[in-house]
Write a protein that holds these residues in place. Structure first.
Motif, PDB file in Angstrom:
ATOM      1  N   THR A 171     -15.111  -9.559  -1.196  1.00 13.08           N
ATOM      2  CA  THR A 171     -15.137 -10.064  -2.621  1.00 13.08           C
ATOM      3  C   THR A 171     -14.701  -9.312  -3.554  1.00 13.08           C
ATOM      4  O   THR A 171     -15.418  -8.068  -3.696  1.00 13.08           O
ATOM      5  CB  THR A 171     -16.511 -10.493  -2.921  1.00 13.08           C
ATOM      6  OG1 THR A 171     -17.125 -11.520  -1.909  1.00 13.08           O
ATOM      7  CG2 THR A 171     -16.576 -11.450  -4.307  1.00 13.08           C
ATOM      8  N   LYS A 241      -8.855 -15.208  -2.873  1.00 16.85           N
ATOM      9  CA  LYS A 241     -10.275 -15.284  -3.373  1.00 16.85           C
ATOM     10  C   LYS A 241     -10.344 -15.127  -4.912  1.00 16.85           C
ATOM     11  O   LYS A 241      -9.696 -14.171  -5.339  1.00 16.85           O
ATOM     12  CB  LYS A 241     -11.237 -14.500  -2.553  1.00 16.85           C
ATOM     13  CG  LYS A 241     -12.656 -14.933  -2.563  1.00 16.85           C
ATOM     14  CD  LYS A 241     -13.489 -13.875  -1.474  1.00 16.85           C
ATOM     15  CE  LYS A 241     -14.589 -14.421  -1.233  1.00 16.85           C
ATOM     16  NZ  LYS A 241     -15.397 -13.469  -0.331  1.00 16.85           N
ATOM     17  N   ALA A 251     -19.880 -16.503  -9.098  1.00 21.50           N
ATOM     18  CA  ALA A 251     -19.279 -17.535  -8.107  1.00 21.50           C
ATOM     19  C   ALA A 251     -18.059 -16.920  -7.536  1.00 21.50           C
ATOM     20  O   ALA A 251     -17.354 -16.108  -7.872  1.00 21.50           O
ATOM     21  CB  ALA A 251     -18.986 -18.661  -8.962  1.00 21.50           C
ATOM     22  N   LEU A 253     -14.500 -18.626  -5.285  1.00 21.19           N
ATOM     23  CA  LEU A 253     -13.741 -19.579  -4.927  1.00 21.19           C
ATOM     24  C   LEU A 253     -12.815 -19.067  -3.811  1.00 21.19           C
ATOM     25  O   LEU A 253     -12.018 -18.100  -4.034  1.00 21.19           O
ATOM     26  CB  LEU A 253     -13.120 -20.557  -5.955  1.00 21.19           C
ATOM     27  CG  LEU A 253     -11.968 -21.420  -5.453  1.00 21.19           C
ATOM     28  CD1 LEU A 253     -12.522 -22.755  -4.837  1.00 21.19           C
ATOM     29  CD2 LEU A 253     -11.101 -21.789  -6.744  1.00 21.19           C
ATOM     30  N   SER A 254     -12.831 -19.371  -2.504  1.00 23.85           N
ATOM     31  CA  SER A 254     -11.865 -19.148  -1.589  1.00 23.85           C
ATOM     32  C   SER A 254     -11.097 -20.027  -0.883  1.00 23.85           C
ATOM     33  O   SER A 254     -11.626 -21.311  -0.733  1.00 23.85           O
ATOM     34  CB  SER A 254     -12.777 -18.472  -0.453  1.00 23.85           C
ATOM     35  OG  SER A 254     -11.959 -17.908   0.622  1.00 23.85           O
ATOM     36  N   ILE A 314     -11.577 -24.799   2.283  1.00 26.22           N
ATOM     37  CA  ILE A 314     -11.800 -24.345   0.720  1.00 26.22           C
ATOM     38  C   ILE A 314     -13.293 -24.156   0.639  1.00 26.22           C
ATOM     39  O   ILE A 314     -14.131 -24.974   1.365  1.00 26.22           O
ATOM     40  CB  ILE A 314     -11.251 -25.231  -0.147  1.00 26.22           C
ATOM     41  CG1 ILE A 314      -9.698 -25.601   0.016  1.00 26.22           C
ATOM     42  CG2 ILE A 314     -11.659 -25.103  -1.529  1.00 26.22           C
ATOM     43  CD1 ILE A 314      -9.386 -26.976  -0.333  1.00 26.22           C
ATOM     44  N   SER A 315     -13.784 -22.981  -0.054  1.00 24.14           N
ATOM     45  CA  SER A 315     -15.308 -23.193  -0.050  1.00 24.14           C
ATOM     46  C   SER A 315     -15.370 -22.472  -1.445  1.00 24.14           C
ATOM     47  O   SER A 315     -14.606 -21.774  -2.173  1.00 24.14           O
ATOM     48  CB  SER A 315     -15.873 -22.104   0.675  1.00 24.14           C
ATOM     49  OG  SER A 315     -15.325 -20.804   0.412  1.00 24.14           O
ATOM     50  N   LEU A 316     -16.768 -23.176  -2.063  1.00 25.71           N
ATOM     51  CA  LEU A 316     -17.154 -22.319  -3.419  1.00 25.71           C
ATOM     52  C   LEU A 316     -18.700 -21.966  -3.177  1.00 25.71           C
ATOM     53  O   LEU A 316     -19.441 -22.836  -3.119  1.00 25.71           O
ATOM     54  CB  LEU A 316     -16.818 -23.767  -4.586  1.00 25.71           C
ATOM     55  CG  LEU A 316     -17.470 -23.086  -5.913  1.00 25.71           C
ATOM     56  CD1 LEU A 316     -16.884 -22.085  -6.643  1.00 25.71           C
ATOM     57  CD2 LEU A 316     -17.394 -24.291  -6.910  1.00 25.71           C
ATOM     58  N   ASN A 317     -18.806 -20.772  -3.546  1.00 21.46           N
ATOM     59  CA  ASN A 317     -19.956 -20.121  -3.354  1.00 21.46           C
ATOM     60  C   ASN A 317     -20.737 -19.783  -4.629  1.00 21.46           C
ATOM     61  O   ASN A 317     -19.860 -18.791  -5.614  1.00 21.46           O
ATOM     62  CB  ASN A 317     -20.350 -18.737  -2.454  1.00 21.46           C
ATOM     63  CG  ASN A 317     -20.033 -19.361  -1.087  1.00 21.46           C
ATOM     64  OD1 ASN A 317     -19.510 -20.344  -0.620  1.00 21.46           O
ATOM     65  ND2 ASN A 317     -20.433 -18.663  -0.200  1.00 21.46           N
ATOM     66  N   ALA A 318     -21.714 -20.186  -5.479  1.00 24.29           N
ATOM     67  CA  ALA A 318     -22.073 -20.106  -6.815  1.00 24.29           C
ATOM     68  C   ALA A 318     -23.637 -19.725  -6.610  1.00 24.29           C
ATOM     69  O   ALA A 318     -24.297 -20.577  -6.064  1.00 24.29           O
ATOM     70  CB  ALA A 318     -21.666 -21.105  -7.584  1.00 24.29           C
ATOM     71  N   THR A 332     -20.618 -24.917  -1.072  1.00 23.05           N
ATOM     72  CA  THR A 332     -19.652 -26.031  -0.992  1.00 23.05           C
ATOM     73  C   THR A 332     -18.518 -25.629  -0.028  1.00 23.05           C
ATOM     74  O   THR A 332     -17.693 -24.783  -0.161  1.00 23.05           O
ATOM     75  CB  THR A 332     -19.293 -26.504  -2.333  1.00 23.05           C
ATOM     76  OG1 THR A 332     -20.405 -26.921  -3.160  1.00 23.05           O
ATOM     77  CG2 THR A 332     -18.597 -27.845  -1.782  1.00 23.05           C
ATOM     78  N   GLN A 373     -22.391 -29.145   2.219  1.00 23.56           N
ATOM     79  CA  GLN A 373     -22.908 -28.913   0.704  1.00 23.56           C
ATOM     80  C   GLN A 373     -24.382 -28.502   1.138  1.00 23.56           C
ATOM     81  O   GLN A 373     -25.220 -29.156   1.932  1.00 23.56           O
ATOM     82  CB  GLN A 373     -23.161 -30.133  -0.245  1.00 23.56           C
ATOM     83  CG  GLN A 373     -23.806 -29.806  -1.344  1.00 23.56           C
ATOM     84  CD  GLN A 373     -23.023 -28.716  -2.328  1.00 23.56           C
ATOM     85  OE1 GLN A 373     -21.790 -28.980  -2.567  1.00 23.56           O
ATOM     86  NE2 GLN A 373     -23.777 -27.528  -2.543  1.00 23.56           N
TER      87      GLN A 373
END
Length: 735
Positions: A171, A241, A251, A253-254, A314-318, A332, A373
């Protein structure tokens, strides 16, 4: 050759073009996970969904940093068995991007089907991957791999029956910038180019791009029917990323894309001796002999084979810090998978001199997409309580078409078998750890999971004009309550002990490997559960030069799911009965002097089938043992680095892995004798640690190892590991 070289150099050029955008300051960058895992520092893991020291995590975890992966030449998920005790990761009859995995008594051996699900959960940046197709991911741009051993039924959701693989990518941030690039060339005309760049864009924003390209231009098995080498592969993985860190809000986004094209599964042409009538023992893979002279790397199917897997994710970690003690988290993910293959399971055969015929020619085209999710709330109190609450939702839609041509039994292609499956799964979970005293803590947790699956399929069920077909429509729900309770004790600053009782669950499902047999296609198998009893002791010297971690476990398995041959070309997953596995795992690492690192892993397992369903193929065959369970797995190695005056550093090392005897499949028709494979490396690095030239070798003793297959067919299917390979690499690194 020019096109291949151009593709390879392009990956490195992406980094070179960006070099000027990064300040070349040795002081740049903060403390990263790789820094934390350097000799003498703390290894951090997230096995319990929060960051903590490996030595104070009450779970059996093998943590492999980027440096360790490079040293052991672990370049894909299929290599992880070389560094983890009691873990089997083997090729499967699909294509090289799919796997069969065995761990602590759990196994899934039909990984090329959309109805098959892993016993070991696979996660990329905490996003669950449901398909074993594409599971053999290339490990580029990886910060760390964590292999959790034992059921993870509370914190990790679907089908973590035996454990979990966690792949954590780098990251970027203003304090974590890097640039890496390498170009390699090796045996079988293999070119590998990879590059990665991470950069801070502002005080709160970071971005990274990584590219990995691998092209194996030559095959490693000779096809005498086609007069060419087969086994070529080409891989491309691209990931971007974007990471935001404002303090309370973090957060990432990948977006990633991967494509693997290859020659499909290649079965070696070998023969077993016939078992005399009345013989009481079984056939060993060591008794297999090459069908053609003394060369085991030969096959003879006349038709073209292929394999491909294309994955977009596609992923979004927050996460947001509500206060100093409470954090909210959202994970997500969306994954789209396209997969296809064609191969000859038995490697073809010579019908008459110089005339070759397929033996068991199967083609598959599959598509799947999933959405996940997960929501979490986690926190702690001044009174010594740490807690996490969460909810998880998973939805998948997948279809597959299978076509068979089996001249051994039939004279023409069968009509396609079509499979369509939809799954909705949801779960709620919670876990809390309370400090009873300054040194003793109690953990309790539970999860409730419900899977709702529907299955629509159609199969040719006979012969005629037109051929008769039978449709199957099924709908089933599977649910489980999976609790966990544990005690952990900090015996001293350098000694930590734990004990736990937990339950694991793998949902039931449907069957897809059926030829002219609607009964197999319409059969449903129920869920599989395990009660796991485990104790562990983690020790480390005060200077952190010596680490010894031990776990002892007993797994009590019910509703055991296993795949067996049930007729010509038909394989069914069945609930065969109950079983138990007792095991011991020891991981040892030491740095006795500066520059010298030693490691050794020991795994021991004793398995027992306690009862069998009289209707199962395992009962009919009189099976006594579980597949893919070795009595011993032994791994060991060393690396040594010494300075070369002011010019740089010389490093070299070697590692070896011994895999003890194991049965190939549940009917115990044949087993693999224990075998050993040895690997090594030597490298030169400049004094500023920027440039490195290395030579790596795999299977240095050039052992021939049959590791899987099917013995119940007229011509046995034999899966063979690669012969010796060598690779030279040049790399640049800055962080």
């Amino acid at each position: 050759m020019n096109l291949r070289v151009a593709k390879s150099v392009l990956a490195c050029a992406l980094v070179s073009a960006s070099t000027l955008a990064i300040a070349q300051d040795d002081a740049a960058g903060g403390v990263t996970a790789d820094d934390e895992t350097a000799a003498g520092n703390v290894i951090l893991v997230t096995a319990q969904r929060r960051e903590e020291s490996l030595q104070e995590t009450p779970v059996a975890v093998s943590a492999l940093t980027a440096d360790k992966l490079e040293q052991l030449a672990i370049t894909e998920v299929g290599d992880l068995g070389r560094a983890v005790p009691n873990l089997q990761v083997l090729p499967v009859t699909a294509n090289p991007s799919a796997l069969q995995i065995g761990l602590r008594g759990g196994a899934e051996q039909a990984g090329g089907l959309i109805v098959s699900e892993p016993v070991v959960g696979i996660y990329v940046d905490d996003v669950y991957r449901a398909r074993l197709q594409g599971a053999n991911a290339q490990l580029g741009d990886i910060e760390r791999v964590e292999v959790l051993r034992g059921p993870q039924g509370t914190l990790y959701g679907r089908n973590n029956f035996s454990g979990a693989f966690k792949l954590i990518t780098k990251t970027p941030s203003p304090s974590n910038e890097w640039i890496n690039a390498s170009l390699s060339y090796g045996t079988f005309d293999t070119i590998i180019a990879q590059s990665s760049i991470g950069q801070g864009l502002s005080d709160t924003l970071g971005a990274s791009v990584s590219v990995l390209y691998r092209d194996q231009g030559d095959g490693w098995i000779y096809n005498r029917a086609q007069d060419r080498d087969v086994g070529q592969e080409e891989n491309l993985v691209v990931r971007g990323k974007l990471a935001l860190d404002t303090g309370p809000l973090r957060a990432a986004l990948s977006v990633s894309y991967g494509k693997d094209t290859n020659d499909g599964y290649i079965s070696a042409a070998g023969s077993f001796p016939r078992v005399p009538t009345g013989r009481s023992d079984f056939v060993s893979a060591d008794e297999a002999t090459p069908r053609f002279g003394n060369d085991p790397y030969v096959t003879e199917f006349p038709q073209d084979s292929f394999g491909y897997t294309e994955t977009t994710a596609i992923s979004l970690n927050a996460e947001y810090d509500v206060s100093d003690s409470v954090t909210l988290r959202s994970i997500t993910g969306y994954v789209d998978l396209n997969d296809g293959w064609r191969w000859d399971l038995v490697g073809g055969f010579e019908a008459s001199p110089g005339v070759y015929s397929p033996g068991f020619d199967r083609t598959s085209i599959a598509n799947a997409n999933q959405f996940t999710q997960e929501l979490q709330a986690l926190g702690s109190t001044d009174g010594g309580l740490e807690w996490i609450l969460g909810a998880f939702y998973f939805r998948e839609s997948a279809d597959q078409s299978l076509t068979d041509n089996i001249p051994i039994f039939f004279l023409f292609n069968l009509d396609p078998t079509t499979l369509d499956i939809k799954t909705d799964s949801w779960a709620i979970f919670g876990q809390a750890t309370y400090e009873l005293t300054d040194t003793l803590a109690l953990t309790a947790g539970a999860r409730y999971t419900e899977d709702d699956k529907s299955f629509d399929a159609e199969i040719q069920s006979g012969f005629g004009m037109p051929n008769p077909r039978t449709a199957v429509a099924l709908d089933r729900k599977f649910s489980a309550f999976t609790p966990k309770i544990g005690l952990e004790a900090k015996l001293s600053d350098n000694a930590f002990a734990y004990a736990s009782i937990s339950k694991g669950f793998k949902a039931g499902g449907f069957n897809g490997l059926s030829v002219l047999n609607p009964l197999v296609l319409s059969s449903v198998y129920d869920e599989q559960t395990v009660w796991a009893y485990e104790g562990g002791l983690k020790l480390q010297s005060s200077d952190r030069r010596l680490t010894a971690n031990t776990s002892v476990y007993y797994n009590d398995i019910s509703g055991l799911q296993q795949t067996a041959l049930v007729g010509p070309g038909s394989f069914a997953q069945q609930n065969v009965g109950s079983a138990s596995v007792f095991g011991v795992e020891i991981e040892f690492a030491a740095e006795p002097i500066d520059g010298l690192n030693l490691f050794a892993n020991i795994g021991y397992q004793d398995d027992d089938i306690k009862s069998l369903d009289p209707s199962s193929q395992a009962f009919v065959a009189g099976a006594k043992n579980l597949p893919l369970v070795s009595d011993w797995t032994l791994q060991g190695g060393f690396s040594y680095e010494t300075p070369l005056g002011n010019t740089g550093y010389l490093s070299f090392g070697a590692d070896a892995r011994y895999v003890g005897d194991y049965w190939v499949e549940v009917t115990n028709s044949y087993f693999v004798d224990g075998y050993t494979r040895v690997n090594g490396f030597v490298s030169l690095e400049t004094s500023d640690r920027r440039w490195k030239l290395s030579l790596q070798g795999q299977n240095l003793t050039d052992e021939v190892n049959y590791v899987s297959g099917a013995a119940g067919l007229p011509f046995p299917s034999l899966t063979i590991l690669r012969p010796r390979t060598l690779q030279v690499s040049i790399g640049y690194s800055f962080d």
